[in-house]
Design an enzyme around this catalytic site. Structure first.
Site, short mmCIF file in Angstrom:
data_model
loop_
_atom_site.label_atom_id
_atom_site.label_comp_id
_atom_site.label_asym_id
_atom_site.label_seq_id
_atom_site.Cartn_x
_atom_site.Cartn_y
_atom_site.Cartn_z
N ARG A 72 -16.21 -30.18 -24.88
CA ARG A 72 -14.81 -29.83 -24.64
C ARG A 72 -14.00 -30.20 -25.88
NH1 ARG A 72 -12.58 -33.07 -21.93
NH2 ARG A 72 -14.20 -34.52 -21.33
N TYR A 112 -18.42 -23.00 -24.08
CA TYR A 112 -19.08 -24.22 -23.63
C TYR A 112 -18.40 -24.91 -22.46
CZ TYR A 112 -22.50 -27.89 -24.05
OH TYR A 112 -23.56 -28.73 -23.81
N LYS A 172 -13.01 -28.11 -15.00
CA LYS A 172 -11.95 -28.99 -15.50
C LYS A 172 -10.59 -28.28 -15.47
CE LYS A 172 -14.93 -32.18 -16.62
NZ LYS A 172 -15.04 -33.39 -15.81
N HIS A 213 -10.79 -36.94 -11.03
CA HIS A 213 -12.05 -36.90 -11.78
C HIS A 213 -12.96 -38.00 -11.23
CE1 HIS A 213 -14.02 -37.15 -16.06
NE2 HIS A 213 -14.67 -36.34 -15.27
N SER A 271 -15.55 -39.74 -18.82
CA SER A 271 -16.70 -38.88 -19.10
C SER A 271 -17.86 -39.69 -19.68
CB SER A 271 -16.30 -37.80 -20.10
OG SER A 271 -15.27 -37.03 -19.56
N CYS A 325 -19.85 -41.98 -18.46
CA CYS A 325 -20.02 -43.40 -18.11
C CYS A 325 -20.98 -43.56 -16.94
CB CYS A 325 -18.69 -44.03 -17.73
SG CYS A 325 -17.67 -44.45 -19.12
N ASP A 357 -18.42 -35.24 -9.88
CA ASP A 357 -17.44 -35.11 -10.97
C ASP A 357 -15.99 -34.93 -10.52
OD1 ASP A 357 -17.03 -35.04 -13.81
OD2 ASP A 357 -16.71 -32.87 -13.68
N ARG A 412 -26.66 -30.23 -21.76
CA ARG A 412 -26.35 -30.29 -20.32
C ARG A 412 -27.37 -29.56 -19.46
NH1 ARG A 412 -21.32 -32.87 -18.66
NH2 ARG A 412 -20.36 -33.49 -20.62
N ASN A 434 -27.15 -51.32 -9.07
CA ASN A 434 -25.71 -51.31 -8.77
C ASN A 434 -25.47 -51.33 -7.26
OD1 ASN A 434 -25.07 -51.29 -11.47
ND2 ASN A 434 -24.96 -49.05 -11.60
C1 OXD Z 1 -16.71 -34.39 -18.59
C2 OXD Z 1 -17.67 -33.52 -17.89
O1 OXD Z 1 -16.61 -34.29 -19.80
O2 OXD Z 1 -17.84 -33.71 -16.68
O3 OXD Z 1 -16.06 -35.19 -17.93
O4 OXD Z 1 -18.25 -32.64 -18.52
MN MN Z 2 -16.39 -35.07 -15.86
#
Ligand code: OXD
Ligand code: MN
Length: 595
Positions: free
Chosen positions: A76, A204, A213, A233, A255, A257, A284, A381, A508
């Site tokens: 992005r 992309y 998004k 998000h 993003s 993480c 997401d 991806r 976790n």
């Molecule tokens: C981001 C994605 O960048 O989900 O958050 O691709």
């Molecule tokens: Mn995302």
């Protein structure tokens, strides 16, 4: 099947609008998508014929295809993403802004005749579960076959969108062209007041799959504020205890993480054996509203697939993601491995397989393990359908959604931020979410490894003024009879030797259990400067290599650390100067007085 004529159910406003875009972009052919399985096969076949896709070895990867994007178009591009409104104040201090009329004029120029010699695909799609009060229709017009194939996975695509829309005017108008894939002529423009997105020059991910998004976060967040709901998000996961108690958590991490890993978490053996189950609703994006009858927050996942980062995905980090991608998946920008029988395999760094002697890297160059660069792009991806997920939550398709017990914020921080703590209340929780900091990664272009403030992990995705967005978060509390508890987590804290202390991934679950117990009034916590924290004995450490002292160190913060954190939040506060909701200032003051 792809059809040159619109379906009978097509909405009259959609027809008129498509007509006008066709006149402007002048494609040679217009094809309408119906979202059927036959159509998907046809799209992939066309893509193989024109070089968009390479079919992978169908024994190892049934239904899987490979795509390589232009090497200038691999993530992005936030600096080329705009919120276009009459005044800058509507977009606020954290968005790139363009006057809407100027943006239309500029992009009209770029789109004029841009599809000459190409085919325009008309993609009707639904974000959200059919029948849900939040489900929203979009229609994307695109000259990219890759986009068609990805939208078919990521959204509920096809005629069901027209069934949902009927003859209503309210659909998101998404216009997309690859143009000449030139960053000099790349614009991702949102017109929230017109429910419109125009994206030019990129093929992309979030720049081009406009349901994700652009619509489900930027446009949806704008609509959500007007209509009293929330577009966030976040991942959404279910946790079932051995006693059968089911809790759902929504979690916002910036993003890359580990949202996808967390959403698909596999409990450690001991927990599994005891009967704990973790299920995924989404990884997401989450849409949430207050249920009128109960006064509680409910949520759906508006998406139908996963667009996950590939490098680092393996049977240890995320076995469920590995299961998701074993069939009907599109791989973008990983390495391609030619096999002896003329077919292809894929490979990526930190996956399950040793490096091949030879591969073709994400730029199409020959690669060997001695090559200086990575074989797979760090932001390569997979696009995989949700229904491939072995732990898909049964409520994934429920229009009533799920009740949210906890909201969890997180970030990637090597210092200062504890493993877990709970906010004192909703307003404090909003402050914690608004001041999330995270070390940057490859998900967006730009410098990596610096702490960036990322309010609610939404900084690149808020479709309007962040001041109003934060006020909306504060206001939502008043609509709820009871609200989810709010937490902060950080799996990434390092010790003085620079090593991660917490094992993360499936482990976790131990933190998750404390969170759920807190939501249900069961677990102990001590009051600290930052919030409610577990003592070492409140987190189960049995079976992992973390001592109670190490856990204590993960939870410890010195007053100096907190002061430094407050100072580093100053960058965000200055950016919002004059626009800061008063609750933010009060919460910071309260934090200072607790020191
Ligand atoms: C981001 C994605 O960048 O989900 O958050 O691709
Ligand atoms: Mn995302």
């Amino acid at each position: 099947m792809l059809s040159t004529t619109p379906p009978e159910a097509a909405n009259v406003h959609v027809l008129r609008w498509v007509d006008s875009v066709v006149k402007h972009c002048t494609p040679d052919t217009v094809l309408w998508c119906d979202g059927s399985a036959e159509e998907k096969a046809e799209v992939l076949k066309r893509g193989v014929a024109d070089g968009t896709f390479i079919q992978l070895n169908q024994k190892k990867w049934p239904g899987c295809y490979y795509h390589r994007s232009n090497s200038n178009d691999v993530a992005r591009t936030e600096h080329l993403t705009f919120i276009c409104t009459p005044s800058k104040d509507l977009a606020g201090p954290t968005n790139n802004w363009m006057n809407d009329q100027d943006a239309y004029a500029k992009l009209r120029g770029l789109f004029a005749g841009c599809m000459k010699g190409r085919t325009m695909y008309v993609i009707p799609f639904l974000m959200g579960v059919p029948g849900s009060k939040l489900a929203k229709v979009g229609v994307q017009l695109t000259d990219s076959l890759y986009v068609v194939a990805n939208m078919a996975v990521m959204t509920r695509m096809g005629n069901l969108a027209f069934d949902e829309l009927k003859q209503d005017r309210s659909f998101t108008r998404c216009v997309h062209s690859l143009g000449d894939v030139n960053p000099e002529r790349r614009y991702i423009c949102h017109f929230p007041q017109d429910n419109t997105i125009w994206s030019f020059g990129s093929g992309y991910g979030g720049n081009a799959l406009l349901g994700k998004k652009c619509m489900a976060l930027r446009i949806a967040s704008y609509l959500a504020r007007q209509q009293d709901w929330m577009a966030e998000h976040m991942l959404l996961m279910g946790v079932r205890s051995p006693e059968g108690e089911k809790s759902y958590l929504a979690a916002a991490f910036p993003s890359a993480c580990g949202k996808t890993n967390f959403a698909m978490l596999i409990p450690p053996k001991k927990y599994k054996d005891a009967g704990w189950e973790v299920t995924t609703v989404g990884d997401d994006i989450v849409w949430m509203w207050v249920d009128e009858a109960s006064g509680k927050l409910r949520a759906i996942n508006p998406e139908a697939g996963y667009f996950g980062v590939v490098p680092g995905t393996n049977s240890k980090s995320n076995p469920n993601a590995m299961a998701c991608i074993r069939k009907d998946t599109i791989f973008t920008n990983v390495a391609l491995v030619p096999l002896e029988d003329g077919t292809y395999d894929v490979w990526w760094e930190d996956g399950d397989w040793p490096a091949p002697a030879k591969a073709i890297d994400w730029q199409g160059h020959e690669w060997t393990p001695n090559a200086p660069g990575k074989a797979a792009h760090p932001n390569s991806r997979f696009t995989a359908p949700s229904t491939n997920n072995p732990v898909l939550d049964p409520a994934y398709n429920d229009p009533e959604g799920v009740r949210v017990s906890a909201i969890v914020f997180g970030g990637r921080r090597s210092r200062t931020i504890p493993l877990v703590y709970q906010a004192f209340n909703w307003i404090h929780g909003v402050y914690i979410g608004a001041t999330i900091g995270s070390e940057t990664t490859a998900a967006a272009t730009g410098q990596q490894g610096v702490v960036r403030r990322d309010p609610m992990a939404m900084l690149p995705f808020i479709g309007y003024n962040i001041r109003d967005y934060l006020v909306h978060w504060f206001q939502m509390r008043k609509k709820m009879v009871d609200c989810p508890r709010i937490f902060m987590v950080n799996w990434f804290r390092k010790n003085d030797q620079g090593k991660f202390v917490w094992p993360g991934f499936g482990e976790n679950m131990r933190v998750l259990k404390w969170i759920i117990d807190r939501c249900n009034g069961r677990a102990y916590a001590r009051e600290t400067v930052l919030g409610w924290m577990p003592r070492a004995q409140d987190i189960d450490l049995d079976g992992i290599n973390v001592s109670p002292e190490e856990l204590q160190s993960l939870e410890s913060v010195t007053p100096e650390d907190v002061k430094a954190e407050i100072m580093s939040q100053e960058e965000l506060f200055l950016k919002l100067a004059g626009d800061l909701p008063k609750e933010m200032i009060f919460q910071r003051e309260l934090l200072i007085t607790r020191l």
